[in-house]
Design a protein around this motif. Structure first.
Motif, PDB file in Angstrom:
ATOM      1  N   GLU A 303       0.803  -1.215   0.000  1.00 37.93           N
ATOM      2  CA  GLU A 303       0.000   0.000   0.000  1.00 37.93           C
ATOM      3  C   GLU A 303       0.843   1.275   0.000  1.00 37.93           C
ATOM      4  O   GLU A 303       0.425   2.303  -0.538  1.00 37.93           O
ATOM      5  CB  GLU A 303      -0.932   0.002   1.211  1.00 37.93           C
ATOM      6  CG  GLU A 303      -1.909   1.162   1.283  1.00 37.93           C
ATOM      7  CD  GLU A 303      -2.875   1.228   0.113  1.00 37.93           C
ATOM      8  OE1 GLU A 303      -3.362   2.339  -0.198  1.00 37.93           O
ATOM      9  OE2 GLU A 303      -3.137   0.164  -0.502  1.00 37.93           O
ATOM     10  N   SER A 304       2.032   1.198   0.570  1.00 37.66           N
ATOM     11  CA  SER A 304       2.866   2.398   0.674  1.00 37.66           C
ATOM     12  C   SER A 304       4.078   2.359  -0.253  1.00 37.66           C
ATOM     13  O   SER A 304       4.219   3.194  -1.146  1.00 37.66           O
ATOM     14  CB  SER A 304       3.330   2.589   2.119  1.00 37.66           C
ATOM     15  OG  SER A 304       2.244   2.867   2.977  1.00 37.66           O
ATOM     16  N   LYS A 307       3.082   0.993  -3.981  1.00 39.54           N
ATOM     17  CA  LYS A 307       2.155   1.947  -4.581  1.00 39.54           C
ATOM     18  C   LYS A 307       2.860   3.252  -4.929  1.00 39.54           C
ATOM     19  O   LYS A 307       2.474   3.953  -5.857  1.00 39.54           O
ATOM     20  CB  LYS A 307       1.002   2.215  -3.619  1.00 39.54           C
ATOM     21  CG  LYS A 307      -0.172   2.950  -4.225  1.00 39.54           C
ATOM     22  CD  LYS A 307      -1.335   3.017  -3.244  1.00 39.54           C
ATOM     23  CE  LYS A 307      -2.536   3.702  -3.866  1.00 39.54           C
ATOM     24  NZ  LYS A 307      -3.686   3.731  -2.907  1.00 39.54           N
TER      25      LYS A 307
END
Length: 664
Positions: A303-304, A307
């Motif tokens: 997600e971090s 992404k």
């Protein structure tokens, strides 16, 4: 397997060529044989001298499925290996294994696949799982021996790595070396600040030691405060500094105590949900279920980091730090599992490699400790050495370890013979304050009430050598058989980590009678993990103690149990339980579990690594255990601080590294 003389081997080799059909009954293996329908046709001693057919297959070889086993890190690994008529290993079935989930079991699968693909036993151990790797290789080798196959041929057949000689170049704002709790946290927080991040991990597993941990301490988290338990921050900081003899970084302690609470909310928001518990007045936070942790951390990275255009690269080992002419750290040279060299350039490099507790020689030299490494096998100090080579200062308090649990050497072998509750009898006894503890010489060395506190138990023992002995008399065994731990006046259940008794939680009660207690302890002695003597002198001799020293210590202890006054160590009367006047007597070998090394790099509150002049090395940061020496004097004395600091230092260090990188 019975041994053959050289003459018999030579005769057998001739017989193998001339009368092969008569040799089906000439061999056998007592410990682990092939499937019932497939008996090996020659002992391994004959294999090296046996003739081969036109395809190079030894005349002694017989195709079939063979069973074998070897000891891994956490127990026995049992396999069934199938070889076809051309001596090709076509299948390896792992019948049973108890290696660490995500680490040892993953290594077994990797090695198994490499053996079959390359038809070779010349395979490097998987990083972080050397014992598991060696065990699966040993078991397969044993199966090949049983088949009469060409072991030497399998061991000499090396398979070239696909990436050898190749170099790839990558770049990022922030490079994180190590994907444990601190590494993942730093990578995620750096990415959230807008930095492009590349994180590399030498194993195939994300999470490191956090996958094995129980709980962390996040001071005055929102959950702790809402529950009514609040720590006086100023008193906590003051006591911490005093208890470590002022040989710590007061600013670092203040930062952790005042900012770790926010880490609880940060982790929960990221999907890594911890649960607050009031642990006898301490603020602890249980980590998620063991089997969900790696998934949660991978999701955080996806997600971090991913992404944001970064990468997560596993099975890649850092080899050296790149520096420029000014001494600033500018990148990392690493090697992928396939042999490819990676040259990764970056503006901020974060070391999160987990310390050196698995490096026995390094631990012995730095701390004098000779107990058990309960942490991860991959933590052998490469990150520290790379940083030192780049100019980092070796801290003045270097050498501290996270000694945190007592272990009974007997446990693993007993689990192969008894149910978990019975197999854990010796282990539970090492945690009780009502028994007598002595060092290797036979001298008593502490108030046994130290066993009630993990850190006290660990450090008092480690100070007295590689192990200590827990003495149990026949009268105490009789009491255990009749009334369980209540029979020897245990004040409470042994303070073992929950994972130690999870498999027998329903039986883990003070008044549950210990059936077969004497039988279990006899098995312990038979396995070489304890000692027995019909008299005190015989026990001392069998255990290698000095008989006179032990007799003196025992006599004084017995006197203390009669008077209720322990003049040597001040043990409370309630814990002074008589040991009876006759044998036999047992001595349980108790060892200390080292969960990790503490420190090795000196950092400031921005987690910048300092040089000999205590000035930051440009571009170099450190988080987690390698930076934790700023919190402790010569050894770890926290409870939950290790994992709490790893997540917190990662969160804060990642932010600082991103800020430094984005400003360049």
């Amino acid at each position: 397997m019975r041994k053959q003389t050289q003459n018999k081997i030579s005769i057998l080799a001739v017989c193998l060529i001339m009368v092969l059909s008569l040799l089906s009954g000439c061999s056998g293996k007592d410990s682990a044989g092939p499937a019932a329908s497939e008996q090996p046709s020659a002992p391994p001693e004959a294999t090296q001298q046996a003739a081969t057919d036109s395809s190079g297959v030894p005349a002694s070889f017989k195709a079939g499925t063979y069973q074998a086993e070897a000891e891994g890190k956490d127990g026995t690994i049992q396999v069934e290996v199938t070889l076809d008529e051309k001596q090709k290993i076509t299948d390896i079935q792992v019948v049973s294994q108890t290696e660490t989930a995500g680490i040892g079991d993953a290594a077994i699968q990797t090695i198994k696949e490499q053996i079959i693909a390359g038809q070779t036993l010349a395979i490097d151990a998987v990083s972080g799982a050397s014992e598991s790797s060696a065990a699966i290789l040993s078991a397969v080798e044993d199966a090949v021996k049983q088949s009469g196959g060409d072991v030497a041929g399998f061991k000499s057949r090396e398979v070239a790595k696909a990436g050898e000689g190749k170099t790839e170049q990558l770049s990022a704002d922030v490079i994180v070396v190590g994907a444990g709790a601190s590494g993942v946290s730093s990578a995620v927080s750096a990415a959230d600040k807008g930095a492009k991040v590349i994180i590399i991990e030498k194993t195939a597993t994300i999470g490191g030691a956090s996958n094995l941990s129980w709980a962390g301490k996040f001071y005055n988290s929102s959950a702790a405060v809402s529950s009514g338990l609040k720590v006086n921050v100023e008193k906590e900081i003051s006591d911490w500094i005093v208890n470590n003899h002022w040989r710590v970084d007061a600013a670092a302690i203040r930062q952790y105590v005042t900012k770790s609470g926010a880490t609880y909310d940060w982790l929960n928001q990221k999907g890594y949900k911890t649960t607050f518990i009031n642990f006898a007045g301490e603020q602890l936070h249980m980590l998620p279920a063991y089997d969900t942790r790696q998934t949660a951390l991978k999701a955080m990275l996806a997600e971090s980091v991913e992404k944001g255009g970064g990468q997560v690269i596993t099975e890649t080992t850092a080899k050296k730090l790149m520096t420029d002419s000014s001494g600033a750290v500018t990148g990392v040279v690493a090697e992928k599992a396939d042999g490819t060299t990676l040259e990764i350039s970056g503006k901020s490099i974060i070391m999160a490699t987990g310390g050196y507790a698995a490096n026995k020689e390094m631990v012995k030299e730095a701390f004098g400790f000779e107990g058990v490494n309960g942490g991860l096998g991959q933590n052998i100090g490469e990150g520290l050495k790379m940083s030192w080579d780049a100019g980092a200062k070796v801290p003045d308090n270097f050498g501290g370890q996270m000694l945190h649990q007592t272990l009974a050497r007997a446990t693993d072998k007993l689990k192969a013979e008894y149910q978990p509750f019975e197999a854990s009898y010796p282990l539970m006894l090492t945690y009780l304050p009502t028994l007598m503890n002595v060092g290797s010489s036979g001298a008593r060395f502490r108030d046994e009430a130290a066993t009630l506190t993990a850190v006290a138990a660990a450090n008092t023992s480690a100070f007295n050598g590689a192990y200590h002995l827990v003495i149990v008399s026949q009268s105490q065994i009789d009491a255990l058989k009749a009334k369980g731990m209540s029979g020897i006046q245990a004040p409470g259940l042994p303070g073992m980590p929950p994972e130690f008794y999870a498999s027998f939680a329903e039986q883990f009660k003070l008044d549950n009678p210990w059936k077969n207690a004497d039988k279990v302890l006899d098995s312990m002695v038979k396995n070489g993990d304890g000692y027995k003597g019909s008299t005190l002198e015989e026990l001392a001799n069998n255990a290698g103690m000095d008989a006179a020293v032990f007799a003196d210590a025992f006599g004084k202890y017995q006197e203390a149990t009669r008077t209720g006054i322990d003049t040597e160590f001040g043990k409370a009367k309630d814990y002074l339980v008589p040991m009876g006047e006759s044998g036999p007597y047992y001595a349980i070998i108790a060892e200390i579990n080292n969960l990790g090394s503490v420190g090795g790099l000196l950092v400031n509150t921005k987690f910048q690594v300092l040089n000999e002049k205590r000035v930051p090395i440009q571009g170099l940061y450190a988080v987690g255990l390698e930076s934790e020496g700023v919190l402790f004097n010569d050894t770890y004395v926290g409870n939950g601080v290790g994992i709490g600091y790893s997540f917190t230092s990662g969160r804060l260090g990642g932010e600082a590294a991103a800020s430094g990188a984005l400003q360049k």
